[in-house]
Write a protein that holds these residues in place. Structure first.
Motif, PDB file in Angstrom:
ATOM      1  N   PHE A 153      21.822  53.229  31.382  1.00  0.00           N
ATOM      2  CA  PHE A 153      20.546  52.661  31.795  1.00  0.00           C
ATOM      3  C   PHE A 153      20.199  51.547  30.812  1.00  0.00           C
ATOM      4  O   PHE A 153      20.073  51.792  29.608  1.00  0.00           O
ATOM      5  CB  PHE A 153      19.476  53.753  31.795  1.00  0.00           C
ATOM      6  N   LEU A 154      20.077  50.324  31.321  1.00  0.00           N
ATOM      7  CA  LEU A 154      19.782  49.164  30.484  1.00  0.00           C
ATOM      8  C   LEU A 154      18.377  48.668  30.795  1.00  0.00           C
ATOM      9  O   LEU A 154      17.978  48.592  31.968  1.00  0.00           O
ATOM     10  CB  LEU A 154      20.770  48.028  30.745  1.00  0.00           C
ATOM     11  N   VAL A 155      17.633  48.348  29.750  1.00  0.00           N
ATOM     12  CA  VAL A 155      16.306  47.771  29.947  1.00  0.00           C
ATOM     13  C   VAL A 155      16.251  46.388  29.315  1.00  0.00           C
ATOM     14  O   VAL A 155      16.952  46.094  28.340  1.00  0.00           O
ATOM     15  CB  VAL A 155      15.185  48.658  29.346  1.00  0.00           C
ATOM     16  N   ALA A 156      15.414  45.543  29.907  1.00  0.00           N
ATOM     17  CA  ALA A 156      15.150  44.199  29.376  1.00  0.00           C
ATOM     18  C   ALA A 156      13.754  44.197  28.770  1.00  0.00           C
ATOM     19  O   ALA A 156      12.798  44.681  29.392  1.00  0.00           O
ATOM     20  CB  ALA A 156      15.248  43.167  30.496  1.00  0.00           C
ATOM     21  N   GLU A 157      13.647  43.655  27.559  1.00  0.00           N
ATOM     22  CA  GLU A 157      12.364  43.612  26.863  1.00  0.00           C
ATOM     23  C   GLU A 157      11.979  42.178  26.534  1.00  0.00           C
ATOM     24  O   GLU A 157      12.830  41.351  26.189  1.00  0.00           O
ATOM     25  CB  GLU A 157      12.421  44.427  25.569  1.00  0.00           C
ATOM     26  N   TYR A 158      10.683  41.940  26.625  1.00  0.00           N
ATOM     27  CA  TYR A 158      10.130  40.653  26.209  1.00  0.00           C
ATOM     28  C   TYR A 158       8.911  40.942  25.332  1.00  0.00           C
ATOM     29  O   TYR A 158       7.964  41.608  25.784  1.00  0.00           O
ATOM     30  CB  TYR A 158       9.721  39.822  27.420  1.00  0.00           C
ATOM     31  N   GLN A 159       8.969  40.506  24.090  1.00  0.00           N
ATOM     32  CA  GLN A 159       7.902  40.755  23.123  1.00  0.00           C
ATOM     33  C   GLN A 159       7.560  42.247  23.039  1.00  0.00           C
ATOM     34  O   GLN A 159       6.388  42.641  22.993  1.00  0.00           O
ATOM     35  CB  GLN A 159       6.665  39.922  23.479  1.00  0.00           C
ATOM     36  N   GLY A 160       8.612  43.089  23.038  1.00  0.00           N
ATOM     37  CA  GLY A 160       8.436  44.525  22.862  1.00  0.00           C
ATOM     38  C   GLY A 160       8.045  45.293  24.108  1.00  0.00           C
ATOM     39  O   GLY A 160       7.886  46.517  24.062  1.00  0.00           O
ATOM     40  N   LYS A 161       7.929  44.612  25.248  1.00  0.00           N
ATOM     41  CA  LYS A 161       7.519  45.264  26.497  1.00  0.00           C
ATOM     42  C   LYS A 161       8.684  45.267  27.478  1.00  0.00           C
ATOM     43  O   LYS A 161       9.367  44.253  27.656  1.00  0.00           O
ATOM     44  CB  LYS A 161       6.328  44.516  27.112  1.00  0.00           C
ATOM     45  N   ILE A 162       8.905  46.403  28.135  1.00  0.00           N
ATOM     46  CA  ILE A 162       9.953  46.494  29.144  1.00  0.00           C
ATOM     47  C   ILE A 162       9.526  45.726  30.391  1.00  0.00           C
ATOM     48  O   ILE A 162       8.459  45.982  30.954  1.00  0.00           O
ATOM     49  CB  ILE A 162      10.262  47.962  29.489  1.00  0.00           C
TER      50      ILE A 162
END
Length: 346
Positions: free
Chosen positions: A222-231
């Protein structure tokens, strides 16, 4: 020739047989284990066709419960049958079906849904057979050749796909996780994506169970993408035999300009290649001859990664109890119509 019930001592033979015949995850023992431990706790049967101790075919049958003590059966990407003559394959399937009918009567199954493997030549016709009224696994898909070098994988993509990966790399971070909180955050996004792209989703407990099972037994990530610490997005990818499969995915619409889904897919492709797998299955696109299909949006996204379009046999259903079959279909239609009506009012 005889049809035998699967025994625990057959574990290694079963998995070897599936691997030698390029079977997909949905006929495997890891998938059985997940189904057993999922919130629905589904019952299953595995049948083995043998002739003088030689395995000629296998089939995994999963039971789905219906109200009033009824059920229906699913065979996903099976049966797996050796490449003998078409006559021999038909004979093996006939013996499987005799056994399935016995089980279906005992379990009060209304119908059997069969979604065949990609190269199956079984003929599903005659009394009781019809085109499936629905299916869990798509008829059309795109598969990417992972034996290509990383450079050539990028070259065979559409230029917009390569460009969007570079855009995402500037601000988006990708990580692999199985944390409950991460899955919950992903599920909140998935609810939005399902409504936007027109597909139904399970309850959160299903995804929690799926991701934990895959992580524990190493048949998925399971891969998640984060931007500025938010999924802002995530994908679930499974690994089985020589193929990685993009199974589920979701992305935050508000952050769509960051192109996170492209970087998620690219990281999953590279992870699959690192494992030595040969194919990456993007699992489901609109039929090429249906320009107004609801999956056209997701199809355009997947096409940007290149690959080859493949076509599976049409899903079929064998009806055991015709009156009850059409009764439950009517109930399903009424429930769906009511849900759509209230969603429009909301």
């Amino acid at each position: 020739m005889q049809i035998l019930d699967f025994q625990e001592s057959d574990y290694e033979n079963y998995e070897n047989f599936l691997e030698n015949h390029n079977a997909e995850l949905y006929q495997s023992l890891p998938w059985v284990k997940f189904q057993q431990n999922s919130p629905n706790n589904r019952q299953f049967w595995i049948l083995v066709a043998q002739n003088k101790q030689k395995w000629l075919g296998t089939i995994l049958l999963i039971k789905y419960r219906l109200p009033f003590g009824r059920s229906w059966f699913s065979v996903a990407r099976g049966p797996i049958i050796t490449n003998n003559s078409l006559e021999d394959q038909a004979q093996i399937w006939g013996l499987f079906l005799e056994k399935i009918r016995v089980i279906a009567k005992k379990e009060k199954a209304i119908f059997l849904r069969l979604e065949l493997p990609i190269n199956s030549h079984l003929k599903l016709s005659g009394k009781g057979w019809r085109k499936a009224h629905a299916h869990y696994f798509p008829e059309w898909s795109i598969k990417i050749d992972l034996t290509l070098s990383e450079e050539n994988l990028l070259k065979q993509m559409k230029s917009k796909g390569r460009y969007n990966i570079k855009i995402a790399q500037k601000a988006v971070e990708i990580r692999v996780t199985a944390k409950e909180k991460d899955i919950h955050d992903f599920y909140e996004i998935l609810k939005q994506t399902g409504g936007r792209d027109g597909f139904s989703i399970h309850e959160e407990a299903y995804y929690q169970a799926l991701i934990h099972a895959a992580n524990q037994d190493n048949w998925g990530e399971f891969l998640v993408a984060e931007y500025q610490g938010k999924i802002i997005g995530g994908i679930m990818v499974t690994f089985y035999s020589d193929t990685a499969t993009y199974y589920y995915g979701a992305s935050d619409y508000e952050n769509r300009s960051l192109m996170a889904p492209y970087l998620l897919q690219w990281n999953a492709i590279l992870a699959a290649k690192k494992r030595g797998l040969k194919k990456y299955d993007l699992l489901g696109i609109a039929p090429p001859d249906e320009p107004n299909h609801p999956w056209q949006g997701i199809t355009r996204f997947k096409e940007k990664f290149g690959g080859e379009i493949v076509n599976y046999p049409l899903a079929k259903e064998l009806i055991f109890r015709p009156i009850e079959y059409y009764y439950f279909r009517l109930l399903k239609w009424i429930r769906g119509s009511t849900r759509r009506l209230f969603s429009r009012k909301a």
